[in-house]
Design a protein around this motif. Sequence first.
Motif, PDB file in Angstrom:
ATOM      1  N   GLU A 155       0.817  -1.215   0.000  1.00 46.22           N
ATOM      2  CA  GLU A 155       0.000   0.000   0.000  1.00 46.22           C
ATOM      3  C   GLU A 155       0.858   1.275   0.000  1.00 46.22           C
ATOM      4  O   GLU A 155       0.778   2.094   0.929  1.00 46.22           O
ATOM      5  CB  GLU A 155      -0.934   0.004   1.218  1.00 46.22           C
ATOM      6  CG  GLU A 155      -1.903  -1.176   1.237  1.00 46.22           C
ATOM      7  CD  GLU A 155      -2.867  -1.102   2.404  1.00 46.22           C
ATOM      8  OE1 GLU A 155      -3.966  -0.540   2.236  1.00 46.22           O
ATOM      9  OE2 GLU A 155      -2.511  -1.605   3.497  1.00 46.22           O
ATOM     10  N   PRO A 156       1.654   1.477  -1.053  1.00 50.82           N
ATOM     11  CA  PRO A 156       2.585   2.616  -1.044  1.00 50.82           C
ATOM     12  C   PRO A 156       1.888   3.970  -0.955  1.00 50.82           C
ATOM     13  O   PRO A 156       2.482   4.936  -0.478  1.00 50.82           O
ATOM     14  CB  PRO A 156       3.365   2.472  -2.356  1.00 50.82           C
ATOM     15  CG  PRO A 156       2.570   1.546  -3.197  1.00 50.82           C
ATOM     16  CD  PRO A 156       1.793   0.667  -2.276  1.00 50.82           C
ATOM     17  N   THR A 180      11.747   1.411   1.672  1.00 50.24           N
ATOM     18  CA  THR A 180      11.743   0.073   2.259  1.00 50.24           C
ATOM     19  C   THR A 180      12.180   0.156   3.724  1.00 50.24           C
ATOM     20  O   THR A 180      12.724   1.181   4.169  1.00 50.24           O
ATOM     21  CB  THR A 180      12.712  -0.866   1.506  1.00 50.24           C
ATOM     22  OG1 THR A 180      14.041  -0.371   1.708  1.00 50.24           O
ATOM     23  CG2 THR A 180      12.392  -0.926   0.019  1.00 50.24           C
ATOM     24  N   LEU A 181      11.990  -0.961   4.433  1.00 46.00           N
ATOM     25  CA  LEU A 181      12.426  -0.983   5.829  1.00 46.00           C
ATOM     26  C   LEU A 181      13.952  -0.859   5.915  1.00 46.00           C
ATOM     27  O   LEU A 181      14.475  -0.259   6.850  1.00 46.00           O
ATOM     28  CB  LEU A 181      11.919  -2.251   6.525  1.00 46.00           C
ATOM     29  CG  LEU A 181      11.958  -2.212   8.048  1.00 46.00           C
ATOM     30  CD1 LEU A 181      11.108  -1.084   8.629  1.00 46.00           C
ATOM     31  CD2 LEU A 181      11.508  -3.553   8.639  1.00 46.00           C
ATOM     32  N   LEU A 205       4.032   5.337  10.456  1.00 51.84           N
ATOM     33  CA  LEU A 205       4.198   6.053   9.189  1.00 51.84           C
ATOM     34  C   LEU A 205       2.938   6.846   8.865  1.00 51.84           C
ATOM     35  O   LEU A 205       2.991   8.018   8.496  1.00 51.84           O
ATOM     36  CB  LEU A 205       4.469   5.042   8.057  1.00 51.84           C
ATOM     37  CG  LEU A 205       5.752   4.229   8.225  1.00 51.84           C
ATOM     38  CD1 LEU A 205       5.498   2.766   7.930  1.00 51.84           C
ATOM     39  CD2 LEU A 205       6.839   4.763   7.332  1.00 51.84           C
ATOM     40  N   SER A 206       1.799   6.192   8.968  1.00 56.09           N
ATOM     41  CA  SER A 206       0.519   6.843   8.668  1.00 56.09           C
ATOM     42  C   SER A 206      -0.014   7.510   9.937  1.00 56.09           C
ATOM     43  O   SER A 206       0.619   7.442  11.002  1.00 56.09           O
ATOM     44  CB  SER A 206      -0.481   5.807   8.139  1.00 56.09           C
ATOM     45  OG  SER A 206      -0.830   4.901   9.162  1.00 56.09           O
ATOM     46  N   ALA A 209       8.023   7.875   6.298  1.00 58.81           N
ATOM     47  CA  ALA A 209       9.291   7.362   6.836  1.00 58.81           C
ATOM     48  C   ALA A 209       9.948   8.380   7.770  1.00 58.81           C
ATOM     49  O   ALA A 209      10.697   8.010   8.678  1.00 58.81           O
ATOM     50  CB  ALA A 209      10.240   7.010   5.693  1.00 58.81           C
ATOM     51  N   ASN A 210       9.633   9.662   7.560  1.00 60.93           N
ATOM     52  CA  ASN A 210      10.210  10.703   8.416  1.00 60.93           C
ATOM     53  C   ASN A 210       9.755  10.571   9.877  1.00 60.93           C
ATOM     54  O   ASN A 210      10.408  11.100  10.775  1.00 60.93           O
ATOM     55  CB  ASN A 210       9.864  12.085   7.843  1.00 60.93           C
ATOM     56  CG  ASN A 210      10.764  13.176   8.388  1.00 60.93           C
ATOM     57  OD1 ASN A 210      11.928  12.937   8.709  1.00 60.93           O
ATOM     58  ND2 ASN A 210      10.215  14.357   8.535  1.00 60.93           N
ATOM     59  N   SER A 211       8.644   9.863  10.120  1.00 62.37           N
ATOM     60  CA  SER A 211       8.230   9.617  11.516  1.00 62.37           C
ATOM     61  C   SER A 211       9.354   8.937  12.299  1.00 62.37           C
ATOM     62  O   SER A 211       9.542   9.203  13.487  1.00 62.37           O
ATOM     63  CB  SER A 211       6.991   8.717  11.569  1.00 62.37           C
ATOM     64  OG  SER A 211       5.845   9.380  11.099  1.00 62.37           O
ATOM     65  N   TYR A 212      10.096   8.047  11.608  1.00 65.84           N
ATOM     66  CA  TYR A 212      11.188   7.345  12.298  1.00 65.84           C
ATOM     67  C   TYR A 212      12.299   8.331  12.684  1.00 65.84           C
ATOM     68  O   TYR A 212      12.850   8.261  13.777  1.00 65.84           O
ATOM     69  CB  TYR A 212      11.764   6.231  11.416  1.00 65.84           C
ATOM     70  CG  TYR A 212      10.944   4.958  11.408  1.00 65.84           C
ATOM     71  CD1 TYR A 212       9.737   4.883  10.719  1.00 65.84           C
ATOM     72  CD2 TYR A 212      11.378   3.816  12.081  1.00 65.84           C
ATOM     73  CE1 TYR A 212       8.988   3.719  10.702  1.00 65.84           C
ATOM     74  CE2 TYR A 212      10.644   2.644  12.071  1.00 65.84           C
ATOM     75  CZ  TYR A 212       9.453   2.593  11.384  1.00 65.84           C
ATOM     76  OH  TYR A 212       8.712   1.430  11.385  1.00 65.84           O
ATOM     77  N   ASN A 213      12.626   9.251  11.752  1.00 63.70           N
ATOM     78  CA  ASN A 213      13.670  10.241  12.066  1.00 63.70           C
ATOM     79  C   ASN A 213      13.237  11.119  13.231  1.00 63.70           C
ATOM     80  O   ASN A 213      14.009  11.385  14.150  1.00 63.70           O
ATOM     81  CB  ASN A 213      13.956  11.147  10.856  1.00 63.70           C
ATOM     82  CG  ASN A 213      14.491  10.378   9.681  1.00 63.70           C
ATOM     83  OD1 ASN A 213      15.305   9.463   9.867  1.00 63.70           O
ATOM     84  ND2 ASN A 213      14.056  10.717   8.479  1.00 63.70           N
ATOM     85  N   LEU A 214      11.975  11.566  13.168  1.00 63.43           N
ATOM     86  CA  LEU A 214      11.467  12.450  14.218  1.00 63.43           C
ATOM     87  C   LEU A 214      11.416  11.711  15.564  1.00 63.43           C
ATOM     88  O   LEU A 214      11.763  12.267  16.609  1.00 63.43           O
ATOM     89  CB  LEU A 214      10.080  12.972  13.843  1.00 63.43           C
ATOM     90  CG  LEU A 214      10.042  13.869  12.592  1.00 63.43           C
ATOM     91  CD1 LEU A 214       8.602  14.102  12.135  1.00 63.43           C
ATOM     92  CD2 LEU A 214      10.730  15.194  12.871  1.00 63.43           C
ATOM     93  N   GLY A 215      10.968  10.456  15.510  1.00 63.44           N
ATOM     94  CA  GLY A 215      10.891   9.646  16.734  1.00 63.44           C
ATOM     95  C   GLY A 215      12.260   9.429  17.339  1.00 63.44           C
ATOM     96  O   GLY A 215      12.445   9.517  18.559  1.00 63.44           O
ATOM     97  N   LEU A 216      13.230   9.170  16.462  1.00 61.16           N
ATOM     98  CA  LEU A 216      14.586   8.931  16.959  1.00 61.16           C
ATOM     99  C   LEU A 216      15.165  10.212  17.571  1.00 61.16           C
ATOM    100  O   LEU A 216      15.825  10.167  18.617  1.00 61.16           O
ATOM    101  CB  LEU A 216      15.469   8.407  15.817  1.00 61.16           C
ATOM    102  CG  LEU A 216      16.857   7.909  16.188  1.00 61.16           C
ATOM    103  CD1 LEU A 216      16.826   6.894  17.328  1.00 61.16           C
ATOM    104  CD2 LEU A 216      17.552   7.307  14.978  1.00 61.16           C
TER     105      LEU A 216
END
Length: 146
Positions: free
Chosen positions: A20-21, A28-29, A102-103, A130-137
């Motif tokens: 579901e892109p 990708t992960l 992500l969503s 994918a930016n959620s991961y950067n922000l979370g980190l």
Amino acid sequence: MTKPIYILNGPNLNLLGQREPEIYGYQTLSDIENDCRAAAKSAGYSLEFRQSNIEGEIVDHIQEAGNKGIGLMINPAAYTHTSVAIHDALKGIKVPSIEVHLSQPAKRESFRRRSFVSEAVTGTISGFGANSYNLGLQALLNLLKT
Ligand code: DQA
């Protein structure tokens, strides 16, 4: 040796990029892992990055993060909305924990509005792809400074 940061990923996230892109994007992960690894490294931390489709395995990884890690970020995917076991595991650890998506689940189907995880983590970041991961980190790294 500084303890590692753990980033845990739940079911179907191994399919990112093809799954579901229009909702989850084309990264990708492994792309996400590479970005997180670089950010963790430049902040002076090593990274344990895991993905599992199996609920009990994710519980094991949370417990391991609590024993061996300095902090945890988790995208529990569909288990967000169902798993008391993951909720309990997160409640049981003392290191800071960030929930990431992500969503934006609150904008989607009604069954995604309930998160068993939000009640057990330090904070949540969702809706930025994918930016959620950067922000979370970044949020986790800031917590580790304080
Ligand atoms: C997700 C949102 C969940 O509702 C869904 O089941 C996923 C991915 C996200 O990152 O947006 O698999 O956690």
